[in-house]
Design an enzyme around this catalytic site. Structure first.
Site, short mmCIF file in Angstrom:
data_model
loop_
_atom_site.label_atom_id
_atom_site.label_comp_id
_atom_site.label_asym_id
_atom_site.label_seq_id
_atom_site.Cartn_x
_atom_site.Cartn_y
_atom_site.Cartn_z
N ASP A 149 24.51 -23.49 8.54
CA ASP A 149 24.50 -24.14 9.86
C ASP A 149 25.58 -25.22 9.95
OD1 ASP A 149 23.56 -24.66 12.41
OD2 ASP A 149 21.46 -24.82 11.80
N ASP B 185 21.08 -20.33 19.98
CA ASP B 185 19.73 -20.84 19.80
C ASP B 185 18.82 -20.39 20.94
OD1 ASP B 185 20.00 -22.04 17.41
OD2 ASP B 185 20.17 -24.09 18.17
C1 DGJ Z 1 20.39 -24.99 14.67
C2 DGJ Z 1 20.21 -23.52 14.47
O1 DGJ Z 1 20.92 -22.80 15.42
C3 DGJ Z 1 18.73 -23.19 14.49
O2 DGJ Z 1 18.55 -21.81 14.40
C4 DGJ Z 1 18.07 -23.91 13.36
O3 DGJ Z 1 18.54 -23.42 12.15
C5 DGJ Z 1 18.31 -25.39 13.50
N1 DGJ Z 1 19.70 -25.71 13.64
C6 DGJ Z 1 17.77 -26.11 12.29
O4 DGJ Z 1 18.05 -27.45 12.31
#
Ligand code: DGJ
Length: 746
Positions: A475, A541
């Protein structure tokens, strides 16, 4: 992919400065003609539809046909725009190479070609024609002390890619501002299409006229960006998925970068791209080299053809993922930071019972990370929530036959973390006493500092060596603002980006078979360079299937479905609050690398049973989905979107029809299925899992196909005249499978 090698006569190997060379590369329906007249900088005389064998006269004709007349009040020789445009060729637009020496000199290069090599063999013949291949052009301006190694590669997919490396051959430092490579597009490519977006709404298309000036898409986020241009296209007005010539470029870089479309008042049109360098970021010492990113360029009749070249190239790589992409469960939207062994083992049991093959533990397993305010950067399993380590969960998951995956955010820290307290100098900041604004309570760890890099690599390696982990979700949750090496104040986004690549490479090398997912607050790091070392992207997301219809549709303009993480989430979307049926959620997620992101303990038995069926359907079709060609129907302003995947010889296909809004018209529409063989006979079967889509008004053909074992329909009907579209309520979907059952009898 082995580039076709041309035979070169050793008798003509002597380099001849100032010589004219004309080179024709052609593959998969694309021709690129490079003109190196009088040893000048290579110019592309043609990039587009294949020209067939030209012969020396034909090659001369293409190159001469590209020479514009001398205009009034312009330079006295025809302007000839090289791949790196420069004023010394009469170009008055944005220069491709820009920089200077401490005394102010060096900013107006006159690069010329010194040597050329095709597939590593020197080119001395005046005319060369070959298939796919790599041309290396050794360029220089000796007076200014600049040398450029330019690579132009036509891949077997017909995808063109180019990059340039600048060496400072002078005696003083050279401050490089910009190194951009460009491709010409015809003057009737009047319309531009590229992408914008934001968090949870990535890759929204935007169209505009291609007019005089520069459409400049600069990215200063230090990551590819949710609003990246993604692929910047120019095409004939009104071009669609299946029609209209289109030329598109993609800058493959995960740090600051640019895409541009430029037209001057002469009518010349260019597409280009390169890295965006911050002030002072690249000061080349004598003898030092900087290499810019690849600019990929894809041409085709319609956007599907442009996408297909990217897809074929990615699929041809030896390290490309297998078609047996494991069905994944990611725990993020199920538990967020609530890590509890009993809850997670229960989730794993439920997942395995559905046929899930990979289980990914997300954020919150390490350090003091109980929410997003602390612990980020401390890659040590938390004793508080995991008193016995991750072993009990991982053993449980692997005993169930699933692979285990783990979340990291290696380039980031909370200021409230052990690593930030111990090494505040590792945080990227413009000076020791200034800190960038926090974003999601976090700052960026400077991986270009060797000790910081080794620290992160060491902690990650330790976790990967302790546990049986096959997959990392990588991430990156903030933009890089004022991102400098704190002690010196020097901008360091370039070095940070390269260090991130090195970190990924080191981990992959140390752990063969390890897969990495590229995630960045969802889909803010989707580019072809990060995909050289990662195995899928998290598209967004936002898992709301209506939004994903659009985001997946356009993400796949660059990358094939097997690289796009596509999950089925809970009925109410966590990002939009919309409610959707499982049928719509699943039919939307199916066209990607399928996963689940849902607290299955809250799902009903009926939902679980249906989910199991969807997973089975996915596993039955993943070979087709991940080898076939993506096709998207041009349907104007309709409420019904139709897209599918068609196997290589059009023997098999899977389509989905999605109602993305409520139709404003009575239903007189026809569905035409692109990509099928008009000469074949197909059996079309509606695939229905779970409840009947709401508002379904089935036309006669669909009722007959549903009552019997599908319906035999000539390919010409499917492709050309079409089938009556069913009625569907908004946010409902239907799936159709098609199989060739012979040829039409004439
Ligand atoms: C952002 C990501 O896109 C999510 O899927 C998740 O992993 C969160 N961060 C976790 O902090």
């Amino acid at each position: 992919m082995s580039p076709h090698r041309i035979p070169v006569d050793p008798a003509v190997l002597a380099p001849s400065p100032g010589a004219t060379h004309r080179i024709h590369l052609s593959a998969a329906g694309v021709s690129v003609v490079l003109d190196v007249t009088d040893g000048r900088l290579p110019a592309i005389a043609h990039w587009g539809a294949a020209l067939g064998a030209l012969g020396p006269e034909g090659l001369d004709a293409v190159c001469e046909a590209a020479v514009e007349p001398v205009a009034n009040n312009a330079v006295d020789v025809p302007v000839r725009i090289g791949i790196i445009p420069q004023q010394s060729d009469g170009w008055i637009g944005r220069p491709g190479l820009s920089g200077s020496r401490p005394d102010g000199s060096g900013w107006a290069p006159r690069l010329h070609t010194r040597t050329l090599a095709l597939n590593e063999l020197p080119v001395t013949a005046a005319h060369v024609e070959t298939g796919a291949g790599t041309l290396r052009c050794d360029l220089a301006d000796e007076q200014l002390g600049l040398a450029v190694a330019l690579e132009v590669e036509l891949l077997a997919s017909g995808l063109l890619r180019m990059r340039a490396a600048l060496t400072n051959t002078g005696e003083t430092p050279y401050a490089l501002d910009e190194l951009t490579v460009t491709v010409p597009v015809p003057s009737d490519a009047d319309e531009l299409l590229d992408f914008a977006g934001r968090w949870a709404k990535e890759r929204t298309p935007q169209r505009r006229a291609f007019t005089v000036g520069t459409h400049l898409r600069e990215n200063r986020r230090g990551r590819t960006g949710p609003d990246a241009a993604h692929v910047l296209h120019a095409g004939r007005p009104g071009f669609g998925f299946r029609h209209g010539e289109v030329w598109g470029v993609h800058t493959a870089f995960s740090g600051n970068h640019r895409h541009l479309a430029e037209q001057t008042n002469t009518g010349a049109r260019l597409l280009g791209g390169g890295e965006l360098l911050l002030p002072g970021e690249l000061r080349l010492a004598p003898g030092q080299q900087y290499r810019g990113p690849w600019l990929y360029a894809s041409y085709g009749e319609g956007l599907d053809a442009v996408a297909a070249r990217f897809h074929r190239h990615l699929r041809s790589r030896p390290h490309h993922v297998s078609t047996r992409r494991p069905v994944t469960l990611n725990v993020w939207e199920a538990v967020y930071f609530d890590h509890d062994l009993a809850r997670l083992t229960d989730l794993a049991d439920r997942a395995a019972a559905l046929g899930v093959e990979r289980f990914v533990l997300d954020d919150g397993w390490f350090g003091s990370r109980r929410d997003d305010t602390s612990g980020l950067g401390d890659w040590v399993v938390s004793d508080d929530v995991w008193p016995d380590g991750l072993g009990p969960l991982i053993d449980h998951v692997t005993d169930l036959g699933m692979e285990f995956g783990l979340w990291f955010e290696p380039e980031m820290v909370n200021e409230d973390s052990d690593v930030a307290r111990a090494h505040p100098e590792w945080i990227m900041a413009p000076s020791p006493d200034r800190m960038p604004l926090p974003s999601r309570n976090q700052q960026v760890l400077n991986l270009s500092i060797p000790a910081a890099f080794e620290h992160v690599l060491g902690q990650m390696n330790a976790v990967l060596e302790t546990y049986d982990i096959g997959y990392l979700k990588w991430d990156h949750n903030r933009d890089l603002l004022e991102a400098a090496t704190r002690s010196s104040g020097h901008a360091a986004v370039h070095e940070q980006t390269l260090a991130t690549y090195r970190l990924m490479d080191a981990l992959k090398q140390a752990h063969p078979g390890l897969e990495i997912e590229s995630c960045s607050s969802g889909g803010a790091r989707v580019d072809l360079e990060v995909l050289e070392r990662t195995d899928r992207v998290w598209v967004s997301d936002c898992i709301d299937p209506l939004e994903r219809q659009q985001m997946n549709r356009w993400t796949s303009q660059l990358i094939p479905l097997e690289l796009m993480g596509s999950h089925i989430a809970s009925g109410r979307s966590h990002t939009t609050g919309r409610l959707h049926t499982l049928g719509f959620r699943a039919a939307s997620a199916l066209f990607g690398h399928l996963g689940i992101e849902w607290d299955l303990a809250r799902a009903s038995e009926a939902e679980l049973a249906e989910l199991r069926e969807w997973i089975t359907l996915f596993t039955q079709h993943r070979e087709l989905l991940f080898t076939g060609d993506l096709v998207r129907a041009d349907r104007g302003e309709t409420s019904l979107w139709l897209h599918g995947v068609v196997s290589e010889h059009a023997d098999e296909a899977l389509f989905t029809l999605a109602a993305v809004t409520r139709s404003g018209e009575s239903h007189q529409e026809r569905l035409r299925f692109p990509g099928l063989d008009a000469e074949a006979l197909y059996r079309i079967r509606p695939l229905q899992i779970g409840e009947r889509p709401s508002g379904l008004g089935a036309p006669a053909w669909l009722r007959r196909a549903a009552d019997a074992d599908g319906l035999l329909v000539p390919g010409a009907v499917l492709v050309r005249s079409g089938l009556a579209a069913p009625l569907l309520d908004p946010e409902q979907a239907l799936l159709f499978s098609l199989r060739r059952e012979g040829e039409r009898t004439r």
